[in-house]
Every structure is written in structure tokens, then in C-alpha cells.
Design an enzyme around this catalytic site. Structure first.
Site, PDB file in Angstrom:
ATOM      1  N   GLU A   1       0.804  -1.238   0.000  1.00  5.82           N
ATOM      2  CA  GLU A   1       0.000   0.000   0.000  1.00  5.82           C
ATOM      3  C   GLU A   1       0.832   1.282   0.000  1.00  5.82           C
ATOM      4  OE1 GLU A   1      -2.713  -0.309   3.293  1.00  5.82           O
ATOM      5  OE2 GLU A   1      -3.634  -2.144   2.525  1.00  5.82           O
TER       6      GLU A   1
ATOM      7  N   GLU B   1      -5.855 -11.155  -0.715  1.00  5.40           N
ATOM      8  CA  GLU B   1      -6.615 -10.920   0.529  1.00  5.40           C
ATOM      9  C   GLU B   1      -8.114 -10.935   0.257  1.00  5.40           C
ATOM     10  OE1 GLU B   1      -5.219  -7.421   2.640  1.00  5.40           O
ATOM     11  OE2 GLU B   1      -3.122  -7.854   2.178  1.00  5.40           O
TER      12      GLU B   1
HETATM   13  C1  XIL Z   1      -5.725  -6.304   8.735  1.00  6.73           C
HETATM   14  C2  XIL Z   1      -5.982  -7.471   9.671  1.00  6.73           C
HETATM   15  O1  XIL Z   1      -6.874  -8.361   9.078  1.00  6.73           O
HETATM   16  C3  XIL Z   1      -6.536  -6.963  10.960  1.00  6.73           C
HETATM   17  O2  XIL Z   1      -6.642  -8.038  11.902  1.00  6.73           O
HETATM   18  C4  XIL Z   1      -5.632  -5.872  11.528  1.00  6.73           C
HETATM   19  O3  XIL Z   1      -6.201  -5.335  12.628  1.00  6.73           O
HETATM   20  C5  XIL Z   1      -5.439  -4.771  10.510  1.00  6.73           C
HETATM   21  O4  XIL Z   1      -4.914  -5.339   9.323  1.00  6.73           O
HETATM   22  N1  XIL Z   1      -4.749  -4.778   3.993  1.00  6.73           N
HETATM   23  C6  XIL Z   1      -3.674  -5.519   4.424  1.00  6.73           C
HETATM   24  C7  XIL Z   1      -3.804  -6.354   5.636  1.00  6.73           C
HETATM   25  O5  XIL Z   1      -2.636  -5.569   3.744  1.00  6.73           O
HETATM   26  O6  XIL Z   1      -2.621  -6.448   6.353  1.00  6.73           O
HETATM   27  C8  XIL Z   1      -4.906  -5.849   6.544  1.00  6.73           C
HETATM   28  O7  XIL Z   1      -5.066  -6.784   7.583  1.00  6.73           O
HETATM   29  C9  XIL Z   1      -6.172  -5.653   5.766  1.00  6.73           C
HETATM   30  C10 XIL Z   1      -5.998  -4.624   4.680  1.00  6.73           C
END
Ligand code: XIL
Length: 370
Positions: free
Chosen positions: A158, A275
Site C-alpha cells: 500500500e 486478501e
Molecule cells: C488487517 C488485519 O486483518 C486486521 O486483523 C488488523 O487489525 C489490521 O490489518 N490490507 C492488508 C492487511 O494488507 O494487512 C490488513 O489486515 C487488511 C488490509
């Protein structure tokens, strides 16, 4: 725990026991998602957390059965591994890696360099004119520890926020940018390649699949960044499409997303969906209607993703709604406390239409080369 048994060994033992605990396997005529993916030369897997796997044997068995690759949801982020300066803690990630090894699963690293999930001491140090060693030593340590055990790393996560101060849309407020300028991205990839020459190195980002115009800005910024990195000879192997779908808030367009993936592949990069999940708030009150909308969008999204021969795998951000961040994150969860329905299995570990959609997309995928 006796002094001779390390926390790592203890966790590995607990997890192994959990994975062997009673669990009803999928019917023989119903292959697992990992099998369906493998039949098309793809990987399927999910994000997980060691504490849930250790405490919940049926859930652990489901993860062992369905996932061919595991990625820590939190346990390789800097605020976990470097919570205290100099006191590295890989216990959670090692427990997950042990679980993966035991179950013949690959292991994915997430994430080395991200503006979020930083421990306060590191954020402070980054703001204090640090030496570049702060970045390169961190990567050498983390990436090097798992050398040879990791399929792919999200090296940088990101890094773009178009529309703000940087002409190419890089996130200038990132502590990494503030400390080292935009060169931090190339430096991170070089350090990761050196630390683990066999891991595939990914840039990972979100909100690139929908037709909303602000996502168009994100696609452009990401393509510019990736093109620049490739031109500079930066060792980057792939782009991770996070794929956090929002069926009741945003709009999908097959053509736009397919064109974007073609551009990514045209740079010689691999693609992974890293994801995948779906925010079901604010959908209709009837869960069946939400499930249907999520399944339909998942199928459309995956059909485009898998149509591109550069796509090598799909990970969902969790496996069961029982442990989804969507059920907990304030901006995504249902205000009345009900579980979100954004993952393939529900809170009772029962498969949902989203799981069928993923299975169907795997089955429909042309084998690469055809
Ligand atoms: C999220 C996790 O799922 C949560 O448990 C944590 O509190 C915050 O991060 N993009 C990403 C992930 O790259 O690392 C994130 O994960 C969700 C959005």
C-alpha cells in the site's frame, strides 16, 4: 512450560495436535479448494493467526484441509515482530510456519514495509533522520530468518495514495517515504532479494478492481510505480491484488479490471489475489441475499483474475467468518454485532455460496498454456 521446551516447540506441538483433532473431512467427491486450485496449476490459501489455530481444533483442521498456502494475518507485521526495539519476536509466525510445514502448505510473508502496523518506537526512529540500515537490517533479519521457507513476500504494501502531494501518487505521509524518499521501495526489494533469493517478491495493494473513478487513479499510480521499478531493474516478481470486495458499495467492471491485469502481466509480473473477502455491510437484512451477492461478485472477480495466465494463486483473508477482520473492524462490521459473511465458510464452519463460487472459478479456469 519447562525451560527445555521453547515456546516455538510448544506451539508447534499444540498446533500439530489441533490439526489431528476430530474433524469431519470433506466428502471424497468434494475436493478441497486447495485440490481444485492445484488441478489448474494454481495455489489456494488463506490468512491465519496462530492463536486461533491453536485454540480451535475443528477450525485448524479445516484450514489444514482447504488451504495450500498460509499467510500470517498479523504475525509478520512490524508491530508484532518488533514490538520492542531489538527484541524480535517470531513466535507467532514460526508457529504458523510449523503448521504449514506439517500440513504440506506453502508459506507467504506479509508484510515487510507498510506505513501501518508500525510499533511507536520504530515510527519515531523513522522520523529522526535514520540511516538506511534501519530498513535494510530489518529486511535482512525478517526475510533472512525465513529464507528458503517462503513462497512469496509482500515486500511493500500500500505505497500509493493518488491525489495527494506526490506527482506519481505515492503516499508521502508514509514514515518510510518521509525517512528515505521514494527510493525506499527499490531499496526494500533489493534487500529482500538478497535475504531470500528464492522467494517471489510482491508489491501488494488494494482497490484496483472496481470501476469507481478514484480506483482508476489508483490503477494508474500503481502501474506507473511498477513500470518504473521494472525499468530500474528492481527485483520484483509480482503484484498482489488484495481483493477486498464491497458488493454493496462499489461496482465491478470486467473490462476495466481485465485491462489492468493485462497491463500488469505486460510488465512481466505475476499476479496473486492476496486478501480476497467481501464486506457485506450495508447489504440486505436477509443473509441469503447477501450470500448470493457476495458469491456472484466473487465469481465475476475471479473469472477475470484467473483468465489472465499470469495469475498464480488466490488467498482469502481468513477462511471462516468466525475469525474475519470484517466482523471486528469498526468501519466494516455490522453495528448490531452479527458476524460478517465475507469468507468462504460461515461462523459454524459450514461452506457458503462464496465457497462454491471460488470452487467453480477454479474449475472453469483454463489450464495455463491451453
Ligand atoms: C488487517 C488485519 O486483518 C486486521 O486483523 C488488523 O487489525 C489490521 O490489518 N490490507 C492488508 C492487511 O494488507 O494487512 C490488513 O489486515 C487488511 C488490509
Amino acid at each position: 512450560m519447562s525451560a527445555s521446551v521453547s515456546r516455538r516447540e510448544f506451539m508447534a506441538g499444540t498446533l500439530a495436535a489441533a490439526a489431528l483433532a476430530t474433524f469431519e473431512p470433506a466428502r471424497a467427491d468434494e475436493p478441497s479448494l486447495r485440490q481444485l486450485a492445484a488441478q489448474k496449476g494454481l495455489l489456494y490459501g488463506c490468512a491465519a493467526s496462530s492463536n486461533f489455530l491453536a485454540a480451535d481444533a475443528p477450525f485448524a483442521a479445516l484450514v489444514a484441509e482447504q488451504a495450500g498456502i498460509l499467510v500470517p494475518e498479523r504475525e509478520l507485521k512490524q508491530y508484532v515482530v518488533q514490538k520492542k526495539e531489538g527484541a524480535w519476536d517470531f513466535s507467532g509466525a514460526e508457529a504458523l510456519a510449523a503448521f504449514a510445514a506439517k500440513n504440506g502448505q506453502k508459506f507467504r510473508g506479509h508484510t515487510l514495509v507498510w506505513a501501518s502496523a508500525l510499533p511507536p518506537w520504530l515510527e519515531q526512529k523513522l522520523g529522526n533522520n535514520p540511516s538506511e540500515n534501519l530498513l535494510t537490517d530489518m529486511i535482512a533479519r525478517e526475510c533472512g530468518r525465513f529464507r528458503g521457507r517462503v513462497h512469496s513476500w509482500d515486500v511493500v504494501n500500500e505505497a500509493v495514495v493518488p491525489g495527494f502531494l506526490h506527482p506519481d501518487g505515492l503516499q508521502t505521509s508514509s514514515p518510510w517515504y518521509q525517512a528515505f524518499g521514494e527510493g525506499y521501495i527499490a531499496t526494500a526489494f533489493h534487500a529482500a532479494r538478497e535475504a531470500d533469493p528464492h522467494a517471489l517478491l510482491f508489491y501488494n495493494d488494494y482497490s484496483v478492481e472496481m470501476r469507481e473513478s478514484w480506483q482508476g487513479g489508483r490503477r494508474t499510480a500503481i502501474l506507473n510505480l511498477l513500470e518504473k521499478l521494472k525499468k530500474q531493474g528492481v527485483p520484483i516478481d509480482g503484484f498482489g491484488v488484495q481483493g477486498h470486495l464491497k458488493p454493496f458499495l462499489e461496482h465491478f467492471d470486467e473490462e476495466i479490471f481485465a485491462a489492468f491485469l493485462r497491463d500488469i502481466a505486460g510488465l512481466g509480473l505475476k499476479i496473486m489475489i492476496t486478501e480476497l473477502d467481501a464486506t457485506d455491510h450495508p447489504g440486505p437484512a436477509d443473509p441469503a441475499q447477501r450470500d448470493a451477492a457476495i458469491a456472484s461478485l466473487t465469481r465475476r472477480f475471479l473469472d477475470v483474475s484467473l483468465d489472465n495466465p499470469a495469475t498464480i494463486g488466490v488467498l482469502t483473508w481468513g477462511l471462516s467468518d468466525r475469525y474475519s477482520w470484517l466482523s471486528m473492524d469498526p468501519s466494516r462490521k455490522w453495528p448490531d454485532g452479527q458476524l460478517s459473511r465475507g469468507l468462504p465458510y460461515d461462523g459454524d464452519l459450514k461452506p457458503k455460496p462464496m465457497r462454491e463460487a471460488i470452487a467453480a472459478a477454479f474449475k472453469a479456469r483454463k489450464a495455463v498454456g491451453q
